[in-house]
Design a protein around this motif. Structure first.
Motif, PDB file in Angstrom:
ATOM      1  N   PHE A   1      79.164  84.376 -25.077  1.00 39.02           N
ATOM      2  CA  PHE A   1      80.413  84.801 -25.738  1.00 39.02           C
ATOM      3  C   PHE A   1      81.161  83.585 -26.271  1.00 39.02           C
ATOM      4  O   PHE A   1      80.887  82.443 -25.882  1.00 39.02           O
ATOM      5  N   ALA A   2      82.088  83.821 -27.168  1.00 38.38           N
ATOM      6  CA  ALA A   2      82.926  82.764 -27.750  1.00 38.38           C
ATOM      7  C   ALA A   2      84.397  83.181 -27.649  1.00 38.38           C
ATOM      8  O   ALA A   2      84.727  84.367 -27.558  1.00 38.38           O
ATOM      9  N   ILE A   3      85.255  82.169 -27.666  1.00 31.37           N
ATOM     10  CA  ILE A   3      86.712  82.425 -27.676  1.00 31.37           C
ATOM     11  C   ILE A   3      87.234  82.085 -29.067  1.00 31.37           C
ATOM     12  O   ILE A   3      87.027  80.972 -29.575  1.00 31.37           O
ATOM     13  N   VAL A   4      87.912  83.049 -29.697  1.00 33.04           N
ATOM     14  CA  VAL A   4      88.442  82.875 -31.050  1.00 33.04           C
ATOM     15  C   VAL A   4      89.922  83.271 -31.045  1.00 33.04           C
ATOM     16  O   VAL A   4      90.277  84.350 -30.560  1.00 33.04           O
TER      17      VAL A   4
ATOM     18  N   TYR B   1      83.309  74.526 -18.097  1.00 37.00           N
ATOM     19  CA  TYR B   1      82.683  75.648 -18.790  1.00 37.00           C
ATOM     20  C   TYR B   1      82.229  75.197 -20.173  1.00 37.00           C
ATOM     21  O   TYR B   1      82.979  74.534 -20.894  1.00 37.00           O
ATOM     22  N   ASN B   2      81.003  75.603 -20.536  1.00 35.54           N
ATOM     23  CA  ASN B   2      80.475  75.307 -21.870  1.00 35.54           C
ATOM     24  C   ASN B   2      80.620  76.560 -22.735  1.00 35.54           C
ATOM     25  O   ASN B   2      79.674  77.349 -22.885  1.00 35.54           O
ATOM     26  N   ILE B   3      81.807  76.740 -23.265  1.00 35.31           N
ATOM     27  CA  ILE B   3      82.121  77.946 -24.049  1.00 35.31           C
ATOM     28  C   ILE B   3      82.533  77.522 -25.451  1.00 35.31           C
ATOM     29  O   ILE B   3      83.335  76.593 -25.623  1.00 35.31           O
ATOM     30  N   LYS B   4      81.979  78.211 -26.447  1.00 36.65           N
ATOM     31  CA  LYS B   4      82.347  77.913 -27.841  1.00 36.65           C
ATOM     32  C   LYS B   4      83.773  78.425 -28.087  1.00 36.65           C
ATOM     33  O   LYS B   4      84.088  79.590 -27.830  1.00 36.65           O
ATOM     34  N   ILE B   5      84.649  77.518 -28.578  1.00 36.69           N
ATOM     35  CA  ILE B   5      86.062  77.875 -28.836  1.00 36.69           C
ATOM     36  C   ILE B   5      86.371  77.559 -30.297  1.00 36.69           C
ATOM     37  O   ILE B   5      86.138  76.435 -30.756  1.00 36.69           O
TER      38      ILE B   5
END
Length: 594
Positions: free
Chosen positions: A99-102, A120-124
């Protein structure tokens, strides 16, 4: 009973609306109205409703930012806390790791901080006004992201693309914190407003009028009419080098105000506290030969003393109306007694601007002390505004003083703030340099006041008007002149013009023993007038009756003149008779009688 704090809630989405409704019920002091509206729609709702007694507004994100632009009450932002984002991430991990945070910076900045702390390795992805959110979502779909964690705006767009989303919302604690903050700020603001209202109401109950201006001379507070405070602010904004305490005079709607101005420094900001007192021009003005008249006073003169206007030719009135819109200065030229002051009054009344007061200045009395008062920066007539200055007998100025006046007018741009009128007496002029300097340097319109000898065709009417006026003044009922008396009277040139004419008719009216002025009366009057004129032309200086006679007659005055001229001629009767224009027999009779 405590006063309720009234809060307007603008929730960008229904979930936040629900949370705000639940939380608001936990605050007994709060009365809350909550609407669901996002961005521009939320801004519009707030703009329409905030005047309805609300103390604060609670909203969030971009909607809160837009609302701040259109309201004048506090706007509290329901924040997204680190716990709100952490809870959303934990929820998403139950579904997928992909998942990604937008969202906008209010979400993504906190998300970055959280991911850095927890590893955390999260796409933002941070959105702003230049970002195409739709394209961003399409790219994420192509990259096979299974879910988007986002704000309300992105959530609505993602749903149109059939993308799975989890809305990052403000939890109850964030909403509660926003209500606590709104309650605290609203109470403090109410207290300040209450104290300010008490002070303002107390001040308004005082008899002292005053205005407070900021450092740009905008009205900060006033307990006087708004048009007066605005006029005062404009006037003070033109003053230079104001000290901590200053005193000025200001004219507004035919009133003169004395202003006591004090400079105040508060929190590095400058204010000017100005007390107003209705004032009359200082008594010293009249002693200097400066006379203030309000417009209403001039209008009353023209209403009650009709001869002021009747002495002015219709052609002159027409010319005054013609030049009114094109000149800020007028010079009125003519002999003694040709109603130049009346023409100046008429010119003043014709003006649409610069007509607060007519300030008359007698140039015959100009001296150093008078100059200092004229240019005084606190209350001098030359530094005031919206008035008309009338310089009477301007020909009496020295060439040096005339040049000084012209320089002051030009350097201070006086004609942008005031109008100028001049009366110029041609009887007292040895050379015309001053007239031409004023005419060309100050771009004056020139108005000619003709003498009676050029108005002989009007003399019969003017005489009748004067006769009527003087009958009333002297409580007499003279109907007119005997035919021969009138012809004799009208044939005289009246070199003193209206002053001499009025004085002569008054003498005739007082001495008349019947309803008609006789030829003998007129002959005797004109004989005296010719004697006085000849005596004046001989340049013997000023004359006053030396013999102490109660109620002196024409004979007494004539004899005194003859004796004075005879003394100047060392007793030579022939020369004296020739100089006075009388026969030696008449001269002998005056010397023998009395």
């Amino acid at each position: 009973m405590s006063i309720k704090i009234k809060i307007l809630g603008i929730a960008p989405y229904d979930e936040l609306n629900n949370s705000m409704n639940i939380v608001s019920k936990q605050f007994s002091e709060v009365e809350s109205d909550i609407y669901t509206a996002d961005l521009q729609e939320g801004q519009k709702v707030a703009a329409e409703l905030f005047h309805d007694g609300y103390d604060a507004i609670i909203s969030r994100g971009g909607t809160a930012d837009l609302i701040r632009q259109v309201v004048s009450i506090p706007v509290i932002d329901v924040s997204i806390s680190i716990y709100d984002i952490l809870g959303t991430i934990r929820l998403a991990k139950n579904y997928t790791e992909n998942f990604a945070i937008v969202g906008y910076a209010s979400i993504t900045e906190t998300a970055h901080l959280l991911c850095d702390i927890l590893g955390y390795n999260i796409k933002i992805i941070t959105l702003d006004e230049t970002t195409d959110a739709s394209t961003t979502l399409d790219v994420l779909v192509e990259e096979n992201y299974e879910m988007i964690l986002c704000d309300a705006i992105t959530n609505r767009l993602a749903l149109t693309k059939a993308i799975n989303t989890i809305l990052i919302t403000s939890g109850f604690e964030s909403v509660k914190h926003a209500y606590q903050e709104a309650l605290t700020i609203a109470k403090q603001l109410k207290r300040v407003i209450h104290e300010k209202s008490v002070l303002e109401e107390s001040i308004k109950q005082q008899k002292q009028d005053f205005v407070v201006l900021d450092d740009r001379f905008h009205v900060y507070f006033s307990n006087v009419a708004s048009n007066l405070s605005s006029s005062l602010a404009r006037s003070l904004s033109t003053k230079k080098d104001m000290t901590d305490e200053n005193q000025y005079y200001h004219t507004f709607e035919n009133k003169v105000y004395m202003l006591s101005v004090k400079k105040i420094s508060i929190d590095d900001s400058i204010y000017y506290s100005c007390n107003l007192n209705v004032s009359t021009p200082p008594i010293i003005n009249n002693r200097f030969g400066i006379f203030y008249q309000k417009r209403a006073e001039i209008e009353e003169i023209f209403t009650t003393k009709l001869l002021f206007t009747q002495f002015i030719q219709e052609e002159t009135k027409r010319k005054l109306r013609q030049v009114n819109n094109f000149y800020n200065s007028i010079i009125i030229v003519g002999e003694t007694g040709t109603a130049k002051s009346s023409i100046a009054y008429q010119a003043f009344l014709n003006q649409k601007i610069h007509n607060n007061q007519l300030i008359s200045i007698d140039a015959k009395l100009m001296n150093e002390k008078m100059w200092k008062f004229l240019v005084n920066p606190t209350n001098g007539p030359l530094v005031d505004e919206n008035n008309t200055l009338l310089f009477q007998n301007i020909e009496q100025l020295s060439v040096h003083d005339a040049e000084q006046l012209i320089t002051i007018v030009k350097n201070t741009k006086l004609l942008q703030r005031n109008n100028l009128l001049f009366t110029y007496n041609t009887n007292n002029v040895s050379e015309e340099k001053i007239y031409h300097r004023l005419l060309f340097e100050l771009n004056c319109a020139s108005i000619y006041a003709p003498p009676i000898k050029e108005r002989k065709h009007e003399l019969n009417v003017i005489t009748t008007l004067l006769l009527n006026k003087l009958n009333i003044e002297c409580n007499k009922d003279v109907i007119g002149f005997d035919p021969n008396a009138l012809n004799e009277f009208l044939a005289f040139d009246w070199p003193g013009n209206f002053n001499q004419l009025q004085s002569g008719i008054k003498e005739l009216v007082i001495n008349a023993s019947t309803h008609y002025i006789s030829e003998h009366q007129v002959v005797q009057l004109l004989k005296k007038e010719r004697l006085l004129q000849n005596f004046s032309d001989s340049h013997l200086g000023s004359f006053s009756l030396q013999t102490k006679v109660e109620n002196p007659t024409l004979f007494d005055y004539s004899k005194e003149i003859i004796l004075s001229v005879l003394e100047q001629n060392n007793g030579n009767q022939t020369k004296t008779a020739e100089q006075l224009g009388i026969s030696r027999t008449t001269l002998w009779r005056y010397l023998k009688e009395g």
